[in-house]
Every structure is written in C-alpha cells, then in structure tokens.
Write a protein that holds these residues in place. Structure first.
Motif, mmCIF file in Angstrom:
data_model
loop_
_atom_site.group_PDB
_atom_site.id
_atom_site.type_symbol
_atom_site.label_atom_id
_atom_site.label_comp_id
_atom_site.label_asym_id
_atom_site.label_seq_id
_atom_site.Cartn_x
_atom_site.Cartn_y
_atom_site.Cartn_z
ATOM 1 N N HIS A 197 0.807 -1.211 0.000
ATOM 2 C CA HIS A 197 0.000 0.000 0.000
ATOM 3 C C HIS A 197 0.847 1.271 0.000
ATOM 4 O O HIS A 197 0.318 2.361 0.193
ATOM 5 C CB HIS A 197 -0.954 -0.002 1.196
ATOM 6 N N ARG A 198 2.139 1.103 -0.169
ATOM 7 C CA ARG A 198 3.072 2.217 -0.323
ATOM 8 C C ARG A 198 3.001 3.223 0.834
ATOM 9 O O ARG A 198 2.708 4.409 0.626
ATOM 10 C CB ARG A 198 2.830 2.920 -1.659
ATOM 11 N N PRO A 199 3.274 2.797 2.047
ATOM 12 C CA PRO A 199 3.242 3.727 3.180
ATOM 13 C C PRO A 199 4.324 4.795 3.044
ATOM 14 O O PRO A 199 5.337 4.597 2.362
ATOM 15 C CB PRO A 199 3.497 2.816 4.382
ATOM 16 N N ASN A 200 4.105 5.912 3.714
ATOM 17 C CA ASN A 200 5.050 7.025 3.693
ATOM 18 C C ASN A 200 6.290 6.651 4.494
ATOM 19 O O ASN A 200 6.233 6.502 5.713
ATOM 20 C CB ASN A 200 4.377 8.267 4.290
ATOM 21 N N LEU A 201 7.420 6.505 3.821
ATOM 22 C CA LEU A 201 8.637 6.053 4.497
ATOM 23 C C LEU A 201 9.161 7.088 5.476
ATOM 24 O O LEU A 201 9.762 6.730 6.502
ATOM 25 C CB LEU A 201 9.713 5.701 3.471
ATOM 26 N N ASP A 202 8.960 8.364 5.187
ATOM 27 C CA ASP A 202 9.407 9.403 6.121
ATOM 28 C C ASP A 202 8.677 9.270 7.454
ATOM 29 O O ASP A 202 9.279 9.358 8.525
ATOM 30 C CB ASP A 202 9.170 10.797 5.530
ATOM 31 N N VAL A 203 7.366 9.035 7.378
ATOM 32 C CA VAL A 203 6.581 8.898 8.611
ATOM 33 C C VAL A 203 6.948 7.611 9.331
ATOM 34 O O VAL A 203 7.096 7.585 10.563
ATOM 35 C CB VAL A 203 5.074 8.945 8.307
ATOM 36 N N LEU A 204 7.108 6.521 8.580
ATOM 37 C CA LEU A 204 7.520 5.261 9.203
ATOM 38 C C LEU A 204 8.838 5.428 9.954
ATOM 39 O O LEU A 204 8.981 4.955 11.091
ATOM 40 C CB LEU A 204 7.664 4.161 8.151
ATOM 41 N N HIS A 221 13.041 -2.151 -1.696
ATOM 42 C CA HIS A 221 13.422 -0.736 -1.793
ATOM 43 C C HIS A 221 12.913 0.049 -0.591
ATOM 44 O O HIS A 221 13.523 1.045 -0.184
ATOM 45 C CB HIS A 221 12.909 -0.132 -3.105
ATOM 46 N N GLN A 222 11.785 -0.396 0.001
ATOM 47 C CA GLN A 222 11.291 0.258 1.209
ATOM 48 C C GLN A 222 12.217 -0.007 2.391
ATOM 49 O O GLN A 222 12.511 0.898 3.182
ATOM 50 C CB GLN A 222 9.881 -0.244 1.523
ATOM 51 N N ALA A 223 12.687 -1.247 2.506
ATOM 52 C CA ALA A 223 13.637 -1.571 3.572
ATOM 53 C C ALA A 223 14.903 -0.745 3.430
ATOM 54 O O ALA A 223 15.441 -0.212 4.415
ATOM 55 C CB ALA A 223 13.960 -3.065 3.550
ATOM 56 N N GLY A 224 15.388 -0.619 2.181
ATOM 57 C CA GLY A 224 16.573 0.187 1.944
ATOM 58 C C GLY A 224 16.340 1.654 2.251
ATOM 59 O O GLY A 224 17.211 2.336 2.807
ATOM 60 N N GLY A 225 15.151 2.156 1.885
ATOM 61 C CA GLY A 225 14.826 3.546 2.171
ATOM 62 C C GLY A 225 14.760 3.838 3.653
ATOM 63 O O GLY A 225 15.242 4.875 4.132
ATOM 64 N N LEU A 226 14.178 2.938 4.413
ATOM 65 C CA LEU A 226 14.136 3.110 5.866
ATOM 66 C C LEU A 226 15.532 3.032 6.464
ATOM 67 O O LEU A 226 15.873 3.791 7.378
ATOM 68 C CB LEU A 226 13.225 2.053 6.491
ATOM 69 N N ALA A 227 16.349 2.112 5.956
ATOM 70 C CA ALA A 227 17.716 1.988 6.463
ATOM 71 C C ALA A 227 18.491 3.288 6.240
ATOM 72 O O ALA A 227 19.245 3.739 7.117
ATOM 73 C CB ALA A 227 18.419 0.813 5.788
ATOM 74 N N ARG A 228 18.313 3.892 5.075
ATOM 75 C CA ARG A 228 19.002 5.161 4.797
ATOM 76 C C ARG A 228 18.511 6.271 5.712
ATOM 77 O O ARG A 228 19.311 7.077 6.221
ATOM 78 C CB ARG A 228 18.805 5.550 3.336
ATOM 79 N N ARG A 229 17.220 6.325 5.935
ATOM 80 C CA ARG A 229 16.677 7.368 6.795
ATOM 81 C C ARG A 229 17.131 7.203 8.238
ATOM 82 O O ARG A 229 17.352 8.185 8.945
ATOM 83 C CB ARG A 229 15.142 7.372 6.714
ATOM 84 N N LEU A 230 17.244 5.968 8.686
ATOM 85 C CA LEU A 230 17.668 5.698 10.056
ATOM 86 C C LEU A 230 19.189 5.689 10.203
ATOM 87 O O LEU A 230 19.702 5.812 11.321
ATOM 88 C CB LEU A 230 17.107 4.355 10.520
ATOM 89 N N GLY A 231 19.889 5.497 9.081
ATOM 90 C CA GLY A 231 21.341 5.383 9.136
ATOM 91 C C GLY A 231 21.811 4.048 9.670
ATOM 92 O O GLY A 231 22.900 3.951 10.237
ATOM 93 N N TRP A 232 20.996 3.016 9.462
ATOM 94 C CA TRP A 232 21.301 1.677 9.966
ATOM 95 C C TRP A 232 21.484 0.704 8.802
ATOM 96 O O TRP A 232 20.876 0.876 7.742
ATOM 97 C CB TRP A 232 20.171 1.146 10.835
#
Length: 228
Positions: free
Chosen positions: A15-22, A42-53
């Motif tokens: 459902h393409r959740p907002n990665l910034d909010v997640l 790609h969502q997992a990678g995007g969250l990893a980049r945002r978190l720096g993990w």
C-alpha cells in the motif's frame, strides 16, 4: 543487567506507506532492533538510509507478477549494531514464491558492546493453524542454539497458545501486549515479541490506533523493552 528494545511492525508495503513517517515513528520508539514484515526491498533500503542503519532483507513472495519484481514483499531486520550468523530460509516447503502462502524467516546474532542476542523475524501463515504450528517449529530450528534469543513478527495467531508454545524450545515466553490489528480499531493481537523467560519486561508499547495509523498500515507497531 542489559536492556534491549525490540520493535516489530507489519507495514503493509504493497500500500506504499510514507517512508518518512515510518522512519519517524521507528526513531521515536528508540529500538535497538526492528523486525518488519510485508516490506518491499526498496522500502527496507529507504528506511535503512533514513535511520542510518544497516538492513537485512529477504523475499517472501512476489505480490502480483514476476514482471513487477520491485513489489516483491519480504522481511527486514534493522539495527544500529553489527550482525553475524545471518540466515534466511523458507518455512513453507513446497509452496511457490509466486503466491502469498509462501512464508520465510530470518535470524541474526546482534552484537552490542560485547553482548549479544539472537533475533528471529517471521510472518506465519494466515490460512491454517496447523501450518502456523509447523512453521513455528521451523523458525525454532533456524534460530539454533545461541542464547539469549528473541522471536518477533506477525504470527497471525490470535489466542493460539499452541503456536506460541512451540517457541518455548528457545527458552522464550510471551510477555503479553495490546491488540495490534486492525490498526484503525484494534481487536486482536497477532504481532508478538517473545523474550527470554528469565527477562524482566520493563515496557510494552503499542499505540491506541485510529485513522492516522490506518493510513500507515493495517497493523500497529509493538515495542517490548526487557532486561536480561
């Protein structure tokens, strides 16, 4: 004693959740380890980049067709600490990866300041209690002998003690928690973080739910804090 904070969340990636909010929600919980289900690579990678993990991801199934490979859903584990002995495996042998009935699990040893913990992430079958029990046994085998251990994920096992009982072989227990699904008005608990049986649980955190959570996923996040 050592305190760990483990968060699990089925984010309904199709459902393409907002990665910034997640990422903001995850950061606010201050977890040591995050276990995600129904997350696209790609969502997992995007969250990893945002978190720096760093992130570990594995495919569960292709959601629609092989032509839409970017939409393949799976599991992800994120942590700010180092991982070793990572392993992923199918826990539904004989089931094609092209259909949603295919299920997987992942496990890794998390190292933090000379301490370690073995963590597994899984998403059990939604269609059969017997299959959930069989899959739980396969997750136990995947974790192996390293202790202490934690198993997190979407178990699809509301009030099914038979499923949870299988994980006792890892010397872990269910510390309890609030309803997590559906997120708009929760009425069942199907998301779990199972902790070492000798652990002291100091927090179990789940939001109350509502429209703002429904816009992110049909599940609520669950964080468990415990000391061992």
């Amino acid at each position: 004693m050592t305190t760990w904070r483990v968060l699990t969340w089925n984010i309904l990636g199709s459902h393409r959740p907002n990665l910034d909010v997640l990422a903001e929600v995850i950061s606010a919980y201050k977890p040591d380890i995050v276990a995600l289900q129904e997350v696209q690579r790609h969502q997992a990678g995007g969250l990893a980049r945002r978190l720096g993990w760093p992130v570990l991801w594995t495919r569960k199934h292709y959601a629609y067709t092989p032509l839409l490979w970017r939409r393949a859903e799976g599991l992800a584990m994120l942590t700010r600490y180092s991982l070793s002995d990572t392993v992923t495996a199918s826990i539904s042998p004989g089931v094609s990866t092209w259909i949603y009935l295919h299920r997987v699990a992942m496990a890794a040893t998390v190292h933090r300041d000379g301490e370690l913990i073995r963590v597994a992430n899984t998403h059990l079958a939604s269609h059969s209690a017997d299959e959930r029990i069989a899959q739980a046994r396969r997750v136990v085998a995947l974790v192996g002998a390293t202790r202490p251990a934690v198993v997190a994920g979407d178990f699809n096992a509301a009030d099914e003690v038979e499923v949870i009982r299988e994980f006792r072989a890892l010397d872990i227990v269910d510390p309890g928690g609030e309803y997590t699904n559906p997120s708009i008005a929760p009425r069942q608990r199907i998301d779990f973080v199972l902790v070492p049986e000798l652990a002291i649980v100091t927090a179990r955190l789940t939001p109350e739910g509502g429209q703002q959570w429904h816009e992110l996923s049909d599940h609520l996040p669950l964080l468990v804090e415990f000391s061992i």
